[in-house]
Write a protein that holds these residues in place. Structure first.
Motif, PDB file in Angstrom:
ATOM      1  N   ILE A  28       0.822  -1.207   0.000  1.00  0.00           N
ATOM      2  CA  ILE A  28       0.000   0.000   0.000  1.00  0.00           C
ATOM      3  C   ILE A  28       0.855   1.257   0.000  1.00  0.00           C
ATOM      4  CG2 ILE A  28      -0.212   0.095   2.528  1.00  0.00           C
ATOM      5  CD1 ILE A  28      -3.097   1.063   2.101  1.00  0.00           C
ATOM      6  N   ASN A  29       2.035   1.207   0.600  1.00  0.00           N
ATOM      7  CA  ASN A  29       2.898   2.394   0.629  1.00  0.00           C
ATOM      8  C   ASN A  29       3.349   2.793  -0.773  1.00  0.00           C
ATOM      9  OD1 ASN A  29       2.815   2.629   3.462  1.00  0.00           O
ATOM     10  ND2 ASN A  29       4.442   1.089   3.684  1.00  0.00           N
ATOM     11  N   LYS A  30       3.753   1.812  -1.574  1.00  0.00           N
ATOM     12  CA  LYS A  30       4.193   2.105  -2.940  1.00  0.00           C
ATOM     13  C   LYS A  30       3.029   2.581  -3.810  1.00  0.00           C
ATOM     14  CE  LYS A  30       8.117  -1.084  -3.009  1.00  0.00           C
ATOM     15  NZ  LYS A  30       8.736  -2.264  -3.686  1.00  0.00           N
ATOM     16  N   THR A  31       1.859   1.961  -3.618  1.00  0.00           N
ATOM     17  CA  THR A  31       0.700   2.355  -4.427  1.00  0.00           C
ATOM     18  C   THR A  31       0.273   3.779  -4.111  1.00  0.00           C
ATOM     19  OG1 THR A  31      -0.054   0.056  -4.457  1.00  0.00           O
ATOM     20  CG2 THR A  31      -1.649   1.750  -5.064  1.00  0.00           C
ATOM     21  N   VAL A  32       0.182   4.127  -2.825  1.00  0.00           N
ATOM     22  CA  VAL A  32      -0.205   5.472  -2.430  1.00  0.00           C
ATOM     23  C   VAL A  32       0.824   6.490  -2.896  1.00  0.00           C
ATOM     24  CG1 VAL A  32      -0.572   6.992  -0.440  1.00  0.00           C
ATOM     25  CG2 VAL A  32      -1.599   4.714  -0.480  1.00  0.00           C
ATOM     26  N   GLU A  33       2.096   6.133  -2.803  1.00  0.00           N
ATOM     27  CA  GLU A  33       3.146   7.029  -3.266  1.00  0.00           C
ATOM     28  C   GLU A  33       3.029   7.283  -4.772  1.00  0.00           C
ATOM     29  OE1 GLU A  33       8.050   7.328  -3.350  1.00  0.00           O
ATOM     30  OE2 GLU A  33       7.053   5.561  -2.500  1.00  0.00           O
ATOM     31  N   GLU A 115      -3.988   2.945 -14.752  1.00  0.00           N
ATOM     32  CA  GLU A 115      -4.310   3.645 -15.998  1.00  0.00           C
ATOM     33  C   GLU A 115      -5.817   3.607 -16.273  1.00  0.00           C
ATOM     34  OE1 GLU A 115      -3.039   3.510 -20.737  1.00  0.00           O
ATOM     35  OE2 GLU A 115      -2.648   1.799 -19.415  1.00  0.00           O
ATOM     36  N   LYS A 116      -6.443   2.449 -16.059  1.00  0.00           N
ATOM     37  CA  LYS A 116      -7.882   2.323 -16.283  1.00  0.00           C
ATOM     38  C   LYS A 116      -8.692   2.985 -15.174  1.00  0.00           C
ATOM     39  CE  LYS A 116      -7.477  -2.050 -18.802  1.00  0.00           C
ATOM     40  NZ  LYS A 116      -7.855  -3.492 -18.814  1.00  0.00           N
ATOM     41  N   ALA A 117      -8.125   3.072 -13.983  1.00  0.00           N
ATOM     42  CA  ALA A 117      -8.864   3.628 -12.841  1.00  0.00           C
ATOM     43  C   ALA A 117      -8.796   5.143 -12.786  1.00  0.00           C
ATOM     44  CB  ALA A 117      -8.313   3.045 -11.539  1.00  0.00           C
ATOM     45  N   MET A 118      -7.804   5.759 -13.449  1.00  0.00           N
ATOM     46  CA  MET A 118      -7.588   7.190 -13.290  1.00  0.00           C
ATOM     47  C   MET A 118      -8.726   8.019 -13.874  1.00  0.00           C
ATOM     48  SD  MET A 118      -5.728   9.330 -11.826  1.00  0.00           S
ATOM     49  CE  MET A 118      -4.476   8.154 -11.312  1.00  0.00           C
ATOM     50  N   LEU A 119      -9.236   7.661 -15.042  1.00  0.00           N
ATOM     51  CA  LEU A 119     -10.310   8.438 -15.652  1.00  0.00           C
ATOM     52  C   LEU A 119     -11.595   8.383 -14.822  1.00  0.00           C
ATOM     53  CD1 LEU A 119     -11.415  10.186 -17.899  1.00  0.00           C
ATOM     54  CD2 LEU A 119     -11.844   8.109 -19.242  1.00  0.00           C
ATOM     55  N   PRO A 120     -12.084   7.200 -14.391  1.00  0.00           N
ATOM     56  CA  PRO A 120     -13.255   7.198 -13.499  1.00  0.00           C
ATOM     57  C   PRO A 120     -13.013   7.939 -12.195  1.00  0.00           C
ATOM     58  CG  PRO A 120     -12.861   4.999 -14.389  1.00  0.00           C
ATOM     59  CD  PRO A 120     -11.685   5.831 -14.757  1.00  0.00           C
ATOM     60  N   PHE A 121     -11.804   7.835 -11.659  1.00  0.00           N
ATOM     61  CA  PHE A 121     -11.478   8.534 -10.417  1.00  0.00           C
ATOM     62  C   PHE A 121     -11.587  10.049 -10.589  1.00  0.00           C
ATOM     63  CE2 PHE A 121      -7.830  10.626  -8.202  1.00  0.00           C
ATOM     64  CZ  PHE A 121      -8.404  10.683  -6.942  1.00  0.00           C
ATOM     65  N   LEU A 122     -11.032  10.582 -11.672  1.00  0.00           N
ATOM     66  CA  LEU A 122     -11.100  12.020 -11.925  1.00  0.00           C
ATOM     67  C   LEU A 122     -12.485  12.463 -12.370  1.00  0.00           C
ATOM     68  CD1 LEU A 122      -7.664  12.531 -13.698  1.00  0.00           C
ATOM     69  CD2 LEU A 122      -8.271  13.113 -11.341  1.00  0.00           C
ATOM     70  N   SER A 123     -13.352  11.485 -12.676  1.00  0.00           N
ATOM     71  CA  SER A 123     -14.736  11.807 -13.036  1.00  0.00           C
ATOM     72  C   SER A 123     -15.657  11.821 -11.829  1.00  0.00           C
ATOM     73  CB  SER A 123     -15.261  10.801 -14.065  1.00  0.00           C
ATOM     74  OG  SER A 123     -14.475  10.817 -15.237  1.00  0.00           O
ATOM     75  N   GLY A 124     -15.149  11.447 -10.655  1.00  0.00           N
ATOM     76  CA  GLY A 124     -15.964  11.519  -9.448  1.00  0.00           C
ATOM     77  C   GLY A 124     -16.125  10.217  -8.697  1.00  0.00           C
ATOM     78  N   GLU A 125     -15.498   9.139  -9.158  1.00  0.00           N
ATOM     79  CA  GLU A 125     -15.592   7.887  -8.423  1.00  0.00           C
ATOM     80  C   GLU A 125     -14.527   7.852  -7.322  1.00  0.00           C
ATOM     81  OE1 GLU A 125     -15.752   4.407 -10.825  1.00  0.00           O
ATOM     82  OE2 GLU A 125     -17.173   5.258 -12.263  1.00  0.00           O
ATOM     83  N   THR A 126     -14.813   7.080  -6.288  1.00  0.00           N
ATOM     84  CA  THR A 126     -13.904   6.976  -5.142  1.00  0.00           C
ATOM     85  C   THR A 126     -13.034   5.739  -5.284  1.00  0.00           C
ATOM     86  OG1 THR A 126     -15.473   8.100  -3.691  1.00  0.00           O
ATOM     87  CG2 THR A 126     -13.789   6.760  -2.635  1.00  0.00           C
ATOM     88  N   MET A 127     -11.741   5.892  -5.004  1.00  0.00           N
ATOM     89  CA  MET A 127     -10.768   4.820  -5.191  1.00  0.00           C
ATOM     90  C   MET A 127     -10.291   4.313  -3.826  1.00  0.00           C
ATOM     91  SD  MET A 127      -7.572   4.883  -7.851  1.00  0.00           S
ATOM     92  CE  MET A 127      -6.994   6.473  -7.245  1.00  0.00           C
ATOM     93  N   LEU A 128     -10.363   2.985  -3.629  1.00  0.00           N
ATOM     94  CA  LEU A 128      -9.960   2.362  -2.368  1.00  0.00           C
ATOM     95  C   LEU A 128      -8.790   1.421  -2.608  1.00  0.00           C
ATOM     96  CD1 LEU A 128     -10.404   1.640   0.665  1.00  0.00           C
ATOM     97  CD2 LEU A 128     -12.028  -0.106  -0.113  1.00  0.00           C
ATOM     98  N   ILE A 129      -7.709   1.621  -1.845  1.00  0.00           N
ATOM     99  CA  ILE A 129      -6.532   0.739  -1.882  1.00  0.00           C
ATOM    100  C   ILE A 129      -6.435   0.029  -0.545  1.00  0.00           C
ATOM    101  CG2 ILE A 129      -4.044   0.608  -2.117  1.00  0.00           C
ATOM    102  CD1 ILE A 129      -5.707   3.635  -3.491  1.00  0.00           C
ATOM    103  N   ILE A 130      -6.264  -1.293  -0.583  1.00  0.00           N
ATOM    104  CA  ILE A 130      -6.172  -2.103   0.628  1.00  0.00           C
ATOM    105  C   ILE A 130      -4.808  -2.783   0.659  1.00  0.00           C
ATOM    106  CG2 ILE A 130      -7.172  -4.025   1.934  1.00  0.00           C
ATOM    107  CD1 ILE A 130      -9.829  -3.433   0.578  1.00  0.00           C
ATOM    108  N   ASP A 131      -4.165  -2.729   1.781  1.00  0.00           N
ATOM    109  CA  ASP A 131      -2.831  -3.317   1.932  1.00  0.00           C
ATOM    110  C   ASP A 131      -2.889  -4.833   1.706  1.00  0.00           C
ATOM    111  OD1 ASP A 131      -0.127  -3.392   2.420  1.00  0.00           O
ATOM    112  OD2 ASP A 131      -0.358  -3.561   4.597  1.00  0.00           O
ATOM    113  N   GLY A 132      -1.988  -5.320   0.878  1.00  0.00           N
ATOM    114  CA  GLY A 132      -1.916  -6.748   0.603  1.00  0.00           C
ATOM    115  C   GLY A 132      -2.669  -7.173  -0.641  1.00  0.00           C
TER     116      GLY A 132
END
Length: 508
Positions: A28-33, A115-132
């Motif tokens: 999760i640290n690398k992904t958030v970074e 890459e696929k998640a960035m456009l929906p995220f910037l369109s107003g969707e919420t992105m959840l990252i879970i460790d592991g």
């Protein structure tokens, strides 16, 4: 502080799309970074760190203002925080269990690529990252403040629905769905703009619209390579057949009932998020003279009003040019009594008829543009009072003749009688060309320009369809809904030039 911010802005490098292609390792640290490296400089990107069941680290990202914060709190964060004993589920079971048993939101999806998640995220969707986990979850939490549905101001009708499109793409699609409950109504979403990535929708009725036109729209839209396509007007300029023509090759409207009629006839409709106007294609010249209320009134009334529109178009194009040609070159063609009256009214006017007409036409155009830009109440006053005062003052000062004021006033009124604003503007441009040709060559120049315009119109296409059909090529079956509007019971076939897959409007 100002110098620091200024240097930060200038040192910012443009991010390339290749930077989005990040593989998730489960750390999760690398992904958030990685996400912070892409969007971390934006203050409206909210990051929320918390623990799932007080044991597993998780991070939420959402865009402030585009998302429903109450829904995020109640439907995502709260259930995850109070999730009991999350570690008893392995990696394969964890995500399905969250989807089916914990998260209460109805719409969510799993993505394995940033890459696929960035456009929906910037369109107003919420992105959840879970460790592991090597996947991330996207939640549908979009919330937009939009204008309420109201009557279109640019297409007012005496009889008909009072609702119009707004700037929300999904609201506009819902208005069409409410009117057409056919499972063959097809809506295909896409994005436009290399950087803006605004949403568009191509809408048609499968089994009615011709596949040739559908594929052509898709191809032309896919060929657009521009940073930003702001509105349907910009989109129209990218995909029209002839960019040099002053005549519109697509029809635009704010009225859902007009779009429904176009879809039923076999047209392909394009919506753009952020614009209340929809584009219809292909379009023929005669379609721009139609109004939805033609079909709401009895056929005799609809036919009479439609004939008046064609007559108004002729006045808007030819009247000033005919006046200039008659007064300047062909005085012998004017009846004697009328010629004496015109000569008497022009006594003392220092300008030739062409300059006189140009002065009045330019004045009318200035008043029309000022009336549009000013506040509504002030704009209407400027248009009415300005026209009366300036016209009367110009006649009293001997700058223009009273007959010219009448000619210009009739021309302006006739141009307002045309229902489609884009074709009305085209006629205004043609009118000035006609006036110039009449001032140089008289009626011969007027006829010559008219022939050239007809040659241009015959060669013009809209998505490959003939612009002047059913005049040329001649198609007698379509004349039932052309100059006149036949009774509804007779209009059982769709337009031949649209090449619909289902020619009949009703069952046999």
């Amino acid at each position: 502080m100002i110098k620091k911010l200024f240097s930060k802005l200038h040192s910012t490098e443009v991010r390339k799309e290749a930077e989005y292609q990040i593989e998730f390792t489960g750390d999760i640290n690398k992904t958030v970074e990685s996400i912070n490296n892409i969007v971390g400089e934006s203050d409206d990107i909210i990051q929320r760190d918390f623990l799932i069941g007080k044991r597993i680290r998780a991070t939420l990202f959402f865009v402030d203002g585009l998302c429903d914060s109450d829904s995020i709190e109640e439907d995502i964060i709260r259930p995850l925080i109070y999730f009991t004993d999350p570690e008893r589920y392995d990696e394969k079971e964890f995500l399905p269990y969250l989807q089916n048993e914990v998260i209460t939101l109805s719409e969510l999806k799993i993505e394995t690529s940033l890459e696929k998640a960035m456009l929906p995220f910037l369109s107003g969707e919420t992105m959840l990252i879970i460790d592991g986990l090597k996947e991330l979850i996207l939640f549908e939490t979009r919330r937009f403040n939009e204008r309420s549905i109201a009557e279109p101001e640019s297409e007012v009708v005496v009889r008909g629905p009072r609702d119009g499109f707004v700037e929300s793409l999904h609201t506009n699609i819902l208005q069409i769905r409410r009117r057409i409950r056919d499972p063959n109504l097809t809506v295909q979403f896409g994005t436009l703009g290399r950087r803006a990535k605004s949403d568009i929708a191509i809408v048609y009725i499968k089994g009615v619209a011709n596949e040739k036109f559908i594929d052509e729209i898709r191809y032309r839209v896919s060929c657009i390579n521009n940073d930003n396509v702001m509105e349907t007007g910009t989109l129209e300029q990218f995909i029209e057949d002839n960019v040099l023509s002053v005549f519109p090759q697509m029809s635009r409207t704010e009225r859902p009932d007009k779009i429904v009629g176009a879809l039923m006839n076999g047209n392909v409709v394009t919506f753009h998020d952020g614009s209340p106007f929809a584009l219809m294609a292909p379009v023929m010249l005669h379609m721009l003279f139609r109004s939805p209320e033609d079909y709401y009134d009895r056929w005799q009334i609809g036919s009479l009003i439609r004939v008046l529109r064609y007559f108004a178009a002729l006045i808007a194009i030819f009247l000033p040019a005919i006046y200039i040609a008659m007064v300047s070159f062909h005085q012998g063609m004017i009846p004697t009594t009328l010629a004496i009256s015109i000569a008497a009214s022009r006594e003392g006017v220092p300008f030739p008829a062409f300059i006189e007409a140009i002065i009045m036409e330019v004045t009318i155009e200035l008043l029309r543009e000022a009336g549009v830009r000013l506040p509504r109440a002030v704009g209407q006053t400027i248009g009415i009072v300005g026209g009366l005062v300036i016209g009367d003052a110009a006649v009293r000062a001997g700058i223009v003749s009273p007959v010219m004021v009448i000619v210009v006033a009739l021309t302006a009124i006739a141009s307002f009688a045309i229902p489609a604003y884009n074709i009305s503007i085209a006629f205004r441009v043609v009118r000035f060309i006609m006036m110039l040709s009449a001032a140089v060559f008289g009626l011969y120049g007027l006829v010559m320009v008219y022939i050239f315009i007809n040659i241009h119109l015959v060669g013009l296409r809209s998505l490959g369809a003939y612009y002047t059909a059913p005049f040329a090529p001649y198609q007698f079956g379509d004349w039932l809904d052309l100059l006149i509007r036949a009774p509804i019971s007779v209009l059982t076939k769709r337009s031949t030039e649209l090449k619909p897959r289902d020619q009949q409007k009703k069952g046999l």
